[in-house]
Design an enzyme around this catalytic site. Structure first.
Site, PDB file in Angstrom:
ATOM      1  N   HIS A 104      -0.497   0.747 -10.221  1.00 13.79           N
ATOM      2  CA  HIS A 104      -1.220  -0.177  -9.341  1.00 13.79           C
ATOM      3  C   HIS A 104      -1.818  -1.343 -10.140  1.00 13.79           C
ATOM      4  O   HIS A 104      -3.032  -1.570 -10.155  1.00 13.79           O
ATOM      5  CB  HIS A 104      -2.323   0.569  -8.580  1.00 13.79           C
ATOM      6  N   ARG A 127       0.852  -1.183   0.000  1.00  6.14           N
ATOM      7  CA  ARG A 127       0.000   0.000   0.000  1.00  6.14           C
ATOM      8  C   ARG A 127       0.888   1.234   0.000  1.00  6.14           C
ATOM      9  O   ARG A 127       1.914   1.282   0.679  1.00  6.14           O
ATOM     10  CB  ARG A 127      -0.925   0.023   1.228  1.00  6.14           C
ATOM     11  N   GLU A 186      -3.557   8.084  -5.134  1.00 10.00           N
ATOM     12  CA  GLU A 186      -3.644   7.555  -6.494  1.00 10.00           C
ATOM     13  C   GLU A 186      -4.873   8.119  -7.200  1.00 10.00           C
ATOM     14  O   GLU A 186      -5.889   8.357  -6.563  1.00 10.00           O
ATOM     15  CB  GLU A 186      -3.711   6.022  -6.450  1.00 10.00           C
TER      16      GLU A 186
END
Length: 320
Positions: free
Chosen positions: A287, A239, A268
C-alpha cells in the site's frame, strides 16, 4: 488561555509542525509504522481540538463521543472509509482528506505496477538472486507487451485520468468505466466509455481506481474475472475490498487471467503466508501508492492546513 490541542496518530517529521508551534499544542503517537492502539487513541482524543488520522484509524461514534472538543478530523489519504462521516457531521466535526496532491504519484506507482507485472520484473530479479540464470532462451521470462494494447480503467477520477495519460504515451487504446461519462477526458485522452462488462471483455489490462462504496465492494469477483481475457492482467490501486480475493486467487491459479499487480488488500497488512504471495504471477506491494517523500510531505502539510483553518473558523481546503 490554553492553546488548542492537535493529536497526530502516527509519527511525522517534527519540522512540519514548526509553522504552527506558537498556535497549538501537539501530541503524537511515537511510531511511524505501528498504528496507534485503539485504547491510546480514545484516551488521546479526549481533549483534542483537531485529529490527524490515518486509514488504519477507525473514526466512529465511539471515538467521537470520547472527544467532546473535537472540531476537525484530517485524514491522511484520499479515501475515508475508515471514518463515519455521518456521525461526524451530526456532531459538528469537519472531516477532510488529501485529494489532488497524490494524484500523479499514485498514477506513477499504478503504471509502474502494471509494467512490473506485465514484464515479470520481480520474477526476473529473483531469478538472478536465486542463481538460476545459467543460459539464455528465446522465451526466457517472456512477459506481455504494454505498448499498443488496450487498457480498461475502472474509475475515471483524477487518478484514473492520470493513469490514462501515461497509457496514451505508450500508444495504448483507452477504455474507461465510470458512474458518469467524462466527455472532457474522452476528448483530451481519446478515451472511450464502455460498460463494465464490455470493458472486462475487451481490455488487456484492467486497472481498478474506484472508491470503495456499497456498489463497488467486491465488484471484481468470480463473475468479473470470468469475463476477462485469459491473457488479461489485473491491477488494483484503489481499495482492497473492491476485490473478492479468494476469487482472484482462483482466477490466477487456474490461468483464468494471466497475472495481477496489487497495492491494496482486503485486510492489511498481509505477510508472506497470504495465498496471493504464493503465486508467481502476482506482484504485491505494501500500500505505497502515494509513498514518495515529496507527496507524503505535501499530504501532511495539507492535513495540518485543514486542521488550522477549521480551528480558526475558516473553510478547510479539502472538506469531504
Amino acid at each position: 488561555m490554553e492553546k488548542p490541542l492537535i493529536y497526530i496518530s502516527r509519527k511525522i517529521p517534527s519540522q512540519l509542525l514548526e509553522p504552527y508551534q506558537t498556535q497549538y499544542q501537539f501530541r503524537m503517537w511515537d511510531e511511524e509504522e505501528v498504528p496507534v492502539p485503539r485504547e491510546t487513541l480514545l484516551d488521546e482524543v479526549k481533549k483534542a481540538d483537531g485529529l490527524v488520522s490515518m486509514l488504519s484509524d477507525k473514526i466512529d461514534e465511539q471515538l467521537l463521543l470520547a472527544a467532546p472538543q473535537l472540531k476537525v478530523v484530517a485524514n491522511l489519504a484520499v479515501g475515508y472509509d475508515n471514518i463515519d462521516v455521518s456521525a461526524a457531521k451530526h456532531r459538528g466535526v469537519v472531516v477532510t482528506n488529501t485529494p489532488d496532491v497524490l494524484t500523479e504519484t499514485t498514477a506513477d506507482l499504478g503504471f509502474a505496477l502494471l509494467m512490473a507485472t506485465a514484464r515479470r520484473i520481480i520474477e526476473a530479479n529473483n531469478y538472478i538472486k536465486k542463481n538460476q540464470w545459467e543460459n539464455w532462451g528465446p522465451f526466457l521470462l517472456a512477459g506481455s507487451d504494454i505498448h499498443h494494447k488496450t487498457i480498461g480503467i475502472v474509475g475515471m477520477g483524477r487518478i484514473g485520468e492520470a493513469v490514462a495519460r501515461r497509457a496514451k504515451g505508450f500508444g495504448m487504446s483507452i477504455l474507461y468505466h465510470n458512474r458518469t461519462r467524462k466527455k472532457d477526458a474522452e476528448k483530451m485522452l481519446d478515451a472511450q466509455y464502455a460498460g463494465f462488462d464490455e470493458l472486462l471483455q475487451k481490455a488487456d489490462f484492467v486497472v481498478s481506481v474506484v472508491p470503495l462504496t456499497d456498489e463497488t465492494r467486491k465488484i471484481f469477483n468470480k463473475n468479473a474475472f470470468e469475463k476477462m481475457k485469459d491473457s488479461a492482467i489485473f491491477i488494483n490501486i484503489s481499495r482492497g475490498a473492491t476485490v473478492d480475493e479468494s476469487a482472484l486467487v482462483e482466477a490466477l491459479k487456474t490461468k483464468q487471467i494471466r497475472a495481477a499487480g496489487l497495492d491494496v488488500f482486503e485486510e492489511e497488512p498481509i505477510d508472506g503466508t497470504h495465498p496471493l504471495m504464493e503465486l508467481d504471477n502476482v506482484v504485491c506491494l505494501p500500500h505505497i501508492g502515494s509513498s514518495s517523500v515529496e507527496t507524503r510531505t505535501n499530504m501532511i502539510e495539507l492535513c495540518l492546513d485543514n486542521v488550522d483553518r477549521v480551528i480558526q473558523r475558516k473553510e478547510p481546503v479539502t472538506p469531504i
